[in-house]
Design a protein around this motif. Structure first.
Motif, PDB file in Angstrom:
ATOM      1  N   GLY A 107       0.777  -1.223   0.000  1.00  0.00           N
ATOM      2  CA  GLY A 107       0.000   0.000   0.000  1.00  0.00           C
ATOM      3  C   GLY A 107       0.809   1.275   0.000  1.00  0.00           C
ATOM      4  N   GLY A 108       2.135   1.151   0.055  1.00  0.00           N
ATOM      5  CA  GLY A 108       2.982   2.330   0.110  1.00  0.00           C
ATOM      6  C   GLY A 108       3.616   2.662  -1.223  1.00  0.00           C
ATOM      7  N   ALA A 109       4.542   3.600  -1.184  1.00  0.00           N
ATOM      8  CA  ALA A 109       5.303   3.997  -2.364  1.00  0.00           C
ATOM      9  C   ALA A 109       6.756   3.564  -2.180  1.00  0.00           C
ATOM     10  CB  ALA A 109       5.228   5.505  -2.566  1.00  0.00           C
ATOM     11  N   PRO A 110       7.484   3.292  -3.266  1.00  0.00           N
ATOM     12  CA  PRO A 110       8.882   2.885  -3.146  1.00  0.00           C
ATOM     13  C   PRO A 110       9.724   3.971  -2.472  1.00  0.00           C
ATOM     14  CG  PRO A 110       8.052   2.411  -5.357  1.00  0.00           C
ATOM     15  CD  PRO A 110       7.027   3.255  -4.677  1.00  0.00           C
ATOM     16  N   VAL A 111      10.568   3.536  -1.537  1.00  0.00           N
ATOM     17  CA  VAL A 111      11.444   4.450  -0.798  1.00  0.00           C
ATOM     18  C   VAL A 111      12.889   3.976  -0.981  1.00  0.00           C
ATOM     19  CG1 VAL A 111      12.062   5.347   1.481  1.00  0.00           C
ATOM     20  CG2 VAL A 111       9.656   4.918   0.912  1.00  0.00           C
ATOM     21  N   PRO A 112      13.808   4.859  -1.409  1.00  0.00           N
ATOM     22  CA  PRO A 112      15.197   4.425  -1.594  1.00  0.00           C
ATOM     23  C   PRO A 112      15.867   4.127  -0.251  1.00  0.00           C
ATOM     24  CG  PRO A 112      15.012   6.797  -1.912  1.00  0.00           C
ATOM     25  CD  PRO A 112      13.620   6.276  -1.768  1.00  0.00           C
ATOM     26  N   ILE A 113      16.671   3.060  -0.213  1.00  0.00           N
ATOM     27  CA  ILE A 113      17.390   2.711   1.011  1.00  0.00           C
ATOM     28  C   ILE A 113      18.906   2.703   0.806  1.00  0.00           C
ATOM     29  CG2 ILE A 113      15.449   1.375   1.924  1.00  0.00           C
ATOM     30  CD1 ILE A 113      17.044  -1.172   1.193  1.00  0.00           C
ATOM     31  N   THR A 114      19.361   3.045  -0.376  1.00  0.00           N
ATOM     32  CA  THR A 114      20.794   3.186  -0.615  1.00  0.00           C
ATOM     33  C   THR A 114      21.080   4.626  -0.998  1.00  0.00           C
ATOM     34  OG1 THR A 114      20.505   2.449  -2.915  1.00  0.00           O
ATOM     35  CG2 THR A 114      21.197   0.801  -1.294  1.00  0.00           C
ATOM     36  N   PRO A 115      22.279   5.128  -0.662  1.00  0.00           N
ATOM     37  CA  PRO A 115      22.579   6.531  -0.943  1.00  0.00           C
ATOM     38  C   PRO A 115      22.670   6.806  -2.430  1.00  0.00           C
ATOM     39  CG  PRO A 115      24.519   5.381  -0.132  1.00  0.00           C
ATOM     40  CD  PRO A 115      23.371   4.434   0.026  1.00  0.00           C
ATOM     41  N   GLU A 116      22.425   8.050  -2.796  1.00  0.00           N
ATOM     42  CA  GLU A 116      22.589   8.460  -4.180  1.00  0.00           C
ATOM     43  C   GLU A 116      24.070   8.484  -4.513  1.00  0.00           C
ATOM     44  OE1 GLU A 116      21.061  12.016  -7.167  1.00  0.00           O
ATOM     45  OE2 GLU A 116      20.372  11.912  -5.083  1.00  0.00           O
ATOM     46  N   PRO A 117      24.496   7.790  -5.565  1.00  0.00           N
ATOM     47  CA  PRO A 117      25.928   7.723  -5.868  1.00  0.00           C
ATOM     48  C   PRO A 117      26.461   9.047  -6.397  1.00  0.00           C
ATOM     49  CG  PRO A 117      24.673   6.644  -7.590  1.00  0.00           C
ATOM     50  CD  PRO A 117      23.683   7.019  -6.526  1.00  0.00           C
ATOM     51  N   ALA A 118      27.796   9.150  -6.440  1.00  0.00           N
ATOM     52  CA  ALA A 118      28.436  10.380  -6.902  1.00  0.00           C
ATOM     53  C   ALA A 118      28.083  10.677  -8.355  1.00  0.00           C
ATOM     54  CB  ALA A 118      29.953  10.277  -6.731  1.00  0.00           C
ATOM     55  N   GLN A 119      27.976   9.625  -9.172  1.00  0.00           N
ATOM     56  CA  GLN A 119      27.585   9.763 -10.566  1.00  0.00           C
ATOM     57  C   GLN A 119      26.317   8.952 -10.804  1.00  0.00           C
ATOM     58  OE1 GLN A 119      29.120  11.806 -12.700  1.00  0.00           O
ATOM     59  NE2 GLN A 119      30.594  12.375 -11.095  1.00  0.00           N
ATOM     60  N   GLY A 164      23.103   5.784   4.969  1.00  0.00           N
ATOM     61  CA  GLY A 164      24.430   6.135   4.510  1.00  0.00           C
ATOM     62  C   GLY A 164      25.108   4.971   3.800  1.00  0.00           C
ATOM     63  N   GLU A 165      26.424   5.003   3.785  1.00  0.00           N
ATOM     64  CA  GLU A 165      27.213   4.035   3.036  1.00  0.00           C
ATOM     65  C   GLU A 165      27.085   2.634   3.623  1.00  0.00           C
ATOM     66  OE1 GLU A 165      29.892   3.229  -0.168  1.00  0.00           O
ATOM     67  OE2 GLU A 165      28.593   4.915   0.344  1.00  0.00           O
ATOM     68  N   PRO A 166      26.751   1.610   2.789  1.00  0.00           N
ATOM     69  CA  PRO A 166      26.687   0.236   3.295  1.00  0.00           C
ATOM     70  C   PRO A 166      28.050  -0.254   3.790  1.00  0.00           C
ATOM     71  CG  PRO A 166      25.552   0.425   1.182  1.00  0.00           C
ATOM     72  CD  PRO A 166      26.301   1.705   1.386  1.00  0.00           C
ATOM     73  N   GLU A 167      28.014  -1.261   4.648  1.00  0.00           N
ATOM     74  CA  GLU A 167      29.232  -1.886   5.169  1.00  0.00           C
ATOM     75  C   GLU A 167      29.752  -2.912   4.165  1.00  0.00           C
ATOM     76  OE1 GLU A 167      30.552  -4.954   8.776  1.00  0.00           O
ATOM     77  OE2 GLU A 167      28.440  -4.344   8.515  1.00  0.00           O
ATOM     78  N   VAL A 168      31.029  -2.834   3.823  1.00  0.00           N
ATOM     79  CA  VAL A 168      31.627  -3.775   2.883  1.00  0.00           C
ATOM     80  C   VAL A 168      32.036  -5.040   3.635  1.00  0.00           C
ATOM     81  CG1 VAL A 168      33.512  -4.195   1.273  1.00  0.00           C
ATOM     82  CG2 VAL A 168      32.436  -1.932   1.378  1.00  0.00           C
ATOM     83  N   LEU A 169      31.536  -6.186   3.186  1.00  0.00           N
ATOM     84  CA  LEU A 169      31.880  -7.474   3.792  1.00  0.00           C
ATOM     85  C   LEU A 169      32.942  -8.224   2.989  1.00  0.00           C
ATOM     86  CD1 LEU A 169      28.372  -8.873   4.830  1.00  0.00           C
ATOM     87  CD2 LEU A 169      30.055  -7.694   6.266  1.00  0.00           C
ATOM     88  N   VAL A 170      32.848  -8.178   1.675  1.00  0.00           N
ATOM     89  CA  VAL A 170      33.783  -8.905   0.813  1.00  0.00           C
ATOM     90  C   VAL A 170      34.210  -7.970  -0.311  1.00  0.00           C
ATOM     91  CG1 VAL A 170      34.137 -10.888  -0.717  1.00  0.00           C
ATOM     92  CG2 VAL A 170      32.675 -11.115   1.303  1.00  0.00           C
ATOM     93  N   SER A 171      35.518  -7.827  -0.480  1.00  0.00           N
ATOM     94  CA  SER A 171      36.061  -7.016  -1.557  1.00  0.00           C
ATOM     95  C   SER A 171      37.400  -7.612  -1.963  1.00  0.00           C
ATOM     96  CB  SER A 171      36.239  -5.561  -1.107  1.00  0.00           C
ATOM     97  OG  SER A 171      36.630  -4.742  -2.185  1.00  0.00           O
ATOM     98  N   GLY A 172      37.778  -7.414  -3.191  1.00  0.00           N
ATOM     99  CA  GLY A 172      39.067  -7.937  -3.657  1.00  0.00           C
ATOM    100  C   GLY A 172      38.965  -8.791  -4.887  1.00  0.00           C
ATOM    101  N   PRO A 173      38.126  -9.855  -4.902  1.00  0.00           N
ATOM    102  CA  PRO A 173      37.974 -10.632  -6.142  1.00  0.00           C
ATOM    103  C   PRO A 173      37.386  -9.762  -7.251  1.00  0.00           C
ATOM    104  CG  PRO A 173      37.058 -11.814  -4.244  1.00  0.00           C
ATOM    105  CD  PRO A 173      37.346 -10.426  -3.788  1.00  0.00           C
TER     106      PRO A 173
END
Length: 648
Positions: A107-119, A164-173
Motif C-alpha cells: 500500500g505504500g510507495a517505493p522508498v530508496p534505502i541506498t545513498p545516491e551515488p556520486a555519478q 548512509g554508506e553500506p558496510e563492505v563485507l567482501v572485496s578484492g575478487p
C-alpha cells in the motif's frame, strides 16, 4: 478439412504477425513464495520494456506492485538478474533508472534505502539476501568509464531504511555473487572468481566464520564451476558443481567431505549470464526437486531422501526457475514446445496447477511448428570429426503449402552467449517465420550449454571456427537430406550469435545467400578494448590473451575479411548497447557499403543489448522479413525497407 493452397514459401498468410509476437513476448521470471502469496516478474515490451513485479493472492487476485516510472531491473554485469526480493509482503528491488535499492511496503510507495551515488547509476545492486533486519547484496561500483574502474563487492545494510554508506563485507575478487548467511547467522558463504575466467569456467565457493573471521575455500577452483549455494536448517550447505563434467548437486557439512546428492549426465545448473538462477528446491522432509537439462530438453525430477530419483511426467521442455511451495510442491516458471512459459505449481507426485497461465493465443495449432532434436556430423577446431546438435522447426501452416517440387528456405539461428543454448519452448518469434513457410534450425553448436562441460569447452580457443563449422554443417545437413532449398539458406543471430553470422558470411565458400546480424561483433580487437567488465577478458579463453594473440583476433574478425563478403546482410543495433557498442555494427555496414555489397542498417534509439520496446521488436522482425523477401524474391505485406546495392 481445409484445402491447402500452393503459395510461394515465405509469403504464406499467417495470424502470427509482429504485433502478435510482441503481445506474446511478456517475459516471466523469478517466481517465489511469500506467506500465502506468490510473486513473479514480468518484462513488458508494451510498457517500454520495463520489468513489473506481480503478486497473486490465495483468492486468485493478481496485483501489479510497482507504480509507473519504476522498473525492477539491475545493471550488474550489464545482463542483470536477481533484482528483487520479498519477505512479509515487503518488496526490495533495484530500480533501472537510477540503480538504487528501494523498499516497497504494501500500500505504500517505493522508498530508496541506498545513498545516491556520486555519478548517476554508478552504484548497482543485485542478488540480495535478507537476514533478520539486514540485507546482504552485491554492489557493483563504477568509478570511471573504463572496465578497470569497476569494483564488485558484497555489502550489508539495514533492510528497513537508508543509513548512509553500506558496510563492505567482501572485496578484492574481480567478481562476487550469491551472498548467503546460515540460519544461525554465524557463517557467510559466497561465490567468487577472477579474470579471465567466466562464472561457468572457474569459481570458488568461499565461507567465512563471522565470529572468528576465519575463511575457507569450500569447493571450486581451476576447472570447476560452482553455483547456487543454499544453507539448510540443519546447517548443511547445498550447491551445484560441474566437477564431474556436469552441473550436479552436492552437500557440504562443516568438518566433513563433500557429498554428492544428484549425479547424472545432465545439467542441473545453467551458465550465469544473469544472476540468480534457481534450478533446485529442497522441501521439508528432505525431498529435492530439480530441473535437469538433457539432450536439448529440460525436465523436472525428484530425489527422495533415500537417494532414489523419479522423473516427473510433465509437458515442460524449458524451466526457468524452481522454488519451494509448501510441503510437497514446487513453484516453477516453465513452458512447452506449444505453450509459452507460465507460472505453475508441481507436486512431487507430478500433479500440476497453473497460477499464471500462458496467454491464450487464439491461434490454430496447425500454425505451430514443433521442434525436432537433430544431431549431425561436423568438425572440431582441428578439422576432426565430431557431432553437433540443433532443434529443427519445419514450416507449418494449415492452409498453405509450397509450390510442387520446391523446398522451403532455411533460417539458421545462432544463439547468443556463446555459452547459451537453443531452448525448445514456444516462441512466436520463431513461429513468425515457420508459419510463413521458412524452415528454422536453432543450432546448439560446440560451446553451448546442456551437453556437459567438455562440449561447452569445445569453443575454447576456437570461437569463429567451431561455431561457424556447426552452423554450416546444420545448413548443409538439412539441404542434403532434402528438407530445405540449398539456394535459399539464411543465417541470423544476435550478440555472439551475430559474430558467428558475420564470420560465416565472410568466407568464399559460404552456403548462405542472406544474413541478419543483430548487434553482433565485427571487430574482436575493438571488443577486447571496449566492452564492460564482466566480459572484458572473456575473449582470453575463446580467442587467446590480448595483445599476445593479436594476430588471431585480426584473422578471425569479419571486419578484416570483407573482401570475402558477398552475401546480402541486414544489421540491427541498439543505440545504447554497452556490451556490443554501435561502432561494431557501423564498421561492418560502412565496409560493405564501400564494396557495394547489398546491406540494410537499422539503429534503434533507446535500446540496449537486445530489444525491449514493443515498437522496436515489431520493426526489427518486419524489417528482416522485408529483407529476405527482396533477396529471395517473394511477396510480403510488411512495410518495406531499403536494401542498398541490391539489384532488382
Amino acid at each position: 478439412m481445409s484445402i491447402v493452397t500452393r503459395t510461394p514459401y515465405g509469403s504464406w498468410p499467417t495470424p502470427i504477425t509482429s504485433e502478435q509476437v510482441v503481445a506474446a513476448s511478456v517475459r516471466l521470471s523469478g517466481a517465489r513464495v511469500d506467506g500465502d502469496s506468490v510473486y513473479w516478474a514480468e518484462g513488458r515490451p508494451g510498457e517500454g520494456g520495463r520489468t513489473q513485479l506481480v503478486r497473486r493472492d490465495p483468492d486468485g487476485t493478481v496485483t501489479d506492485l510497482l507504480p509507473e516510472g519504476f522498473d525492477a531491473r539491475t545493471g550488474v554485469h550489464e545482463y542483470g538478474g536477481a533484482a528483487w526480493w520479498v519477505r512479509g509482503g515487503v518488496v526490495w528491488f533495484a530500480n533501472w533508472a537510477d540503480q538504487r535499492l528501494y523498499r516497497l511496503e504494501p500500500g505504500g510507495a517505493p522508498v530508496p534505502i541506498t545513498p545516491e551515488p556520486a555519478q548517476p547509476r554508478a552504484d548497482r545492486y543485485a542478488d540480495g539476501f535478507l537476514a533478520g533486519d539486514q540485507l546482504l547484496v552485491i554492489r557493483e561500483r563504477h568509478e570511471g568509464a573504463s572496465a578497470t574502474e569497476v569494483r564488485n563487492e558484497i555489502v550489508r545494510l539495514p533492510a528497513d531504511r537508508g543509513s548512509g554508506e553500506p558496510e563492505v563485507l567482501v572485496s578484492g575478487p574481480d567478481f562476487v555473487s550469491s551472498p548467503r548467511l546460515s540460519a544461525d547467522g554465524k557463517r557467510l558463504v559466497w561465490i567468487q572468481w577472477n579474470h579471465p575466467s567466466m562464472p561457468w569456467d572457474d569459481t570458488v565457493l568461499m565461507g567465512r566464520n563471522l565470529e572468528t573471521g576465519d575463511e575457507a575455500n569450500i569447493a571450486g577452483g581451476p576447472g570447476e564451476s560452482v553455483t547456487e549455494p543454499r544453507w539448510q536448517p540443519d546447517g548443511s550447505l547445498y550447491f551445484l558443481s560441474d566437477r564431474t563434467g556436469w552441473w550436479n548437486l552436492y552437500r557440504w557439512r562443516s568438518g566433513q567431505d563433500i557429498e554428492p546428492l544428484v549425479v547424472l549426465d545432465a545439467e542441473i545448473g545453467v551458465p550465469a549470464w544473469q544472476i540468480g538462477s534457481a534450478r533446485y528446491a529442497v522441501l521439508p522432509g528432505g525431498r529435492i526437486v530439480f530441473a535437469r537439462w538433457s539432450k536439448g530438453y529440460d525436465g523436472l525430477a525428484v530425489r527422495e531422501p533415500d537417494g532414489e530419483y523419479t522423473e516427473l511426467d510433465l509437458p515442460f521442455s524449458a524451466i526457468a526457475s524452481v522454488a519451494p511451495y509448501g510441503v510437497g510442491s514446487v513453484l516453477v516458471v516453465a513452458g512447452t514446445p506449444t505453450e509459452e512459459p507460465g507460472v505453475h505449481v508441481v507436486s512431487v507426485d507430478g500433479d500440476l496447477e497453473t497460477l499464471c497461465a500462458p496467454r491464450e493465443l487464439g491461434i490454430d495449432d496447425g500454425y505451430l511448428s514443433v521442434p525436432e532434436a537433430i544431431s549431425f556430423p561436423s568438425v572440431d577446431g582441428d578439422g576432426q570429426p565430431r557431432r553437433s546438435h540443433a532443434l529443427y522447426y519445419p514450416p507449418a501452416n494449415p492452409d498453405h503449402g509450397g509450390p510442387e517440387g520446391e523446398r522451403p528456405p532455411l533460417l539458421v539461428v545462432i544463439h547468443g552467449g556463446p555459452t547459451a543454448a537453443a531452448v525448445p519452448v514456444l516462441s512466436l518469434s520463431v513461429q513468425y517465420w515457420t508459419s510463413r513457410g521458412f524452415g528454422v534450425v536453432d543450432v546448439n553448436y560446440g560451446g553451448s550449454t546442456g551437453f556437459g562441460r567438455a562440449y561447452r569447452e569445445q569453443l575454447n580457443g576456437a570461437w569463429g571456427i567451431v561455431d561457424v563449422a556447426d552452423c554450416l554443417a546444420a545448413a548443409r545437413f538439412l539441404a542434403t537430406t532434402g528438407r530445405v532449398d540449398p539456394q535459399r539458406l539464411a543465417i541470423r543471430g544476435g550478440s555472439a550469435g551475430g559474430y558467428t553470422v558475420l564470420a560465416a558470411l565472410a568466407r568464399e565458400d559460404t552456403p548462405f545467400s542472406a544474413g541478419a546480424d543483430h548487434f553482433g561483433v565485427a571487430d574482436l580487437e575493438a571488443l577486447a578494448a571496449d566492452t564492460h567488465k564482466f566480459e572484458s577478458r572473456y575473449l582470453d579463453r575463446l580467442i587467446g590473451p590480448y595483445p599476445a594473440a593479436r594476430d588471431v583476433y585480426v584473422e578471425r574478425s569479419p571486419i578484416h575479411r570483407v573482401e570475402e563478403f558477398h552475401t546480402p546482410l541486414i544489421v540491427l543495433q541498439g543505440a545504447e548497447d554497452a556490451i556490443v557498442p554501435p561502432n561494431q555494427s557501423e564498421a561492418i555496414v560502412e565496409a560493405l557499403r564501400a564494396r557495394r555489397v547489398p546491406v540494410a542498417y537499422l539503429l534503434f534509439p533507446g535500446e540496449q543489448h537486445g530489444f525491449r520496446r514493443a515498437e522496436n521488436i515489431r520493426r526489427a522482425l518486419d524489417a528482416e522479413l522485408s529483407f529476405y523477401a527482396q533477396v529471395f524474391g517473394f511477396e510480403t505485406d510488411v512495410e518495406p525497407i531499403t536494401v542498398e546495392n541490391l539489384s532488382r
